[in-house]
Design a protein around this motif. Sequence first.
Motif, mmCIF file in Angstrom:
data_model
loop_
_atom_site.group_PDB
_atom_site.id
_atom_site.type_symbol
_atom_site.label_atom_id
_atom_site.label_comp_id
_atom_site.label_asym_id
_atom_site.label_seq_id
_atom_site.Cartn_x
_atom_site.Cartn_y
_atom_site.Cartn_z
ATOM 1 N N LEU A 8 0.877 -1.290 0.015
ATOM 2 C CA LEU A 8 -0.087 0.026 0.108
ATOM 3 C C LEU A 8 0.708 1.263 0.074
ATOM 4 C CD1 LEU A 8 -2.872 -0.793 2.623
ATOM 5 C CD2 LEU A 8 -3.244 -0.232 0.177
ATOM 6 N N ALA A 9 1.831 1.297 1.141
ATOM 7 C CA ALA A 9 2.727 2.410 0.687
ATOM 8 C C ALA A 9 3.721 2.676 -0.411
ATOM 9 C CB ALA A 9 3.764 2.203 2.143
ATOM 10 N N TYR A 10 3.884 1.488 -0.978
ATOM 11 C CA TYR A 10 4.798 1.579 -2.126
ATOM 12 C C TYR A 10 3.928 2.195 -3.310
ATOM 13 C CZ TYR A 10 7.113 0.138 -6.497
ATOM 14 O OH TYR A 10 7.592 -0.015 -7.559
ATOM 15 N N ASP A 11 2.870 1.575 -3.480
ATOM 16 C CA ASP A 11 1.619 1.949 -4.498
ATOM 17 C C ASP A 11 1.378 3.640 -4.190
ATOM 18 O OD1 ASP A 11 1.713 -0.312 -5.836
ATOM 19 O OD2 ASP A 11 -0.011 -0.956 -4.848
ATOM 20 N N ALA A 12 1.227 3.851 -2.965
ATOM 21 C CA ALA A 12 0.815 5.522 -2.746
ATOM 22 C C ALA A 12 1.987 6.135 -3.244
ATOM 23 C CB ALA A 12 0.888 5.632 -1.345
ATOM 24 N N GLY A 13 3.379 5.836 -3.056
ATOM 25 C CA GLY A 13 4.636 6.787 -3.243
ATOM 26 C C GLY A 13 4.850 6.792 -4.806
ATOM 27 N N LYS A 14 4.464 5.461 -5.526
ATOM 28 C CA LYS A 14 4.313 5.597 -6.918
ATOM 29 C C LYS A 14 3.395 6.180 -7.550
ATOM 30 C CE LYS A 14 3.687 1.495 -9.052
ATOM 31 N NZ LYS A 14 3.251 0.148 -9.467
ATOM 32 N N ASN A 15 2.224 6.619 -6.932
ATOM 33 C CA ASN A 15 1.150 7.373 -7.358
ATOM 34 C C ASN A 15 1.253 8.880 -7.069
ATOM 35 O OD1 ASN A 15 0.033 5.389 -8.591
ATOM 36 N ND2 ASN A 15 -1.252 4.697 -6.970
ATOM 37 N N GLY A 16 2.417 9.229 -6.511
ATOM 38 C CA GLY A 16 2.752 10.467 -5.929
ATOM 39 C C GLY A 16 1.975 11.046 -4.761
ATOM 40 N N GLU A 17 1.309 9.961 -3.948
ATOM 41 C CA GLU A 17 0.480 10.623 -2.822
ATOM 42 C C GLU A 17 1.463 11.046 -1.857
ATOM 43 O OE1 GLU A 17 -2.502 8.017 -1.046
ATOM 44 O OE2 GLU A 17 -2.480 6.901 -3.253
ATOM 45 N N GLU A 18 1.057 11.896 -0.953
ATOM 46 C CA GLU A 18 1.815 12.464 0.025
ATOM 47 C C GLU A 18 1.740 11.287 1.233
ATOM 48 O OE1 GLU A 18 2.122 16.173 3.383
ATOM 49 O OE2 GLU A 18 0.298 15.825 1.979
ATOM 50 N N PHE A 19 3.007 10.931 1.954
ATOM 51 C CA PHE A 19 2.996 10.012 2.921
ATOM 52 C C PHE A 19 3.022 10.882 4.493
ATOM 53 C CE2 PHE A 19 5.016 7.196 6.022
ATOM 54 C CZ PHE A 19 4.202 5.678 5.716
ATOM 55 N N VAL A 20 2.075 10.725 5.429
ATOM 56 C CA VAL A 20 2.147 11.515 6.517
ATOM 57 C C VAL A 20 2.055 10.309 7.594
ATOM 58 C CG1 VAL A 20 0.756 12.991 8.067
ATOM 59 C CG2 VAL A 20 0.793 13.314 5.751
ATOM 60 N N LEU A 21 3.125 10.281 8.730
ATOM 61 C CA LEU A 21 3.020 9.562 9.586
ATOM 62 C C LEU A 21 2.972 10.250 11.094
ATOM 63 C CD1 LEU A 21 3.814 6.674 10.919
ATOM 64 C CD2 LEU A 21 6.118 7.237 10.658
#
Length: 74
Positions: free
Chosen positions: A54-67
């Motif tokens: 899920l995290a990989y796909d989100a990054g691939k799609n240019g989504e911001e990652f907030v932790l």
Amino acid sequence: MIVKQICERRDGRIFLEIEVDGETMFYVRDGEAEDNNLYRNFNDCFSVTELMELAYDAGKNGEEFVLIKEEIEE
């Protein structure tokens, strides 16, 4: 993607929950010794690779990652 890690300490036990976009995706907890195995209290460990994907796909799609990390004490 908003990932929230919640670590809660209560009654001498530790609970760890990971939410992705508000939905609980991972939850493990300390318990009785006979319950602390992968098929009981730690069965969500089998979903770790799904969370990675899920995290990989989100990054691939240019989504911001907030932790967000939250600690809760008794």
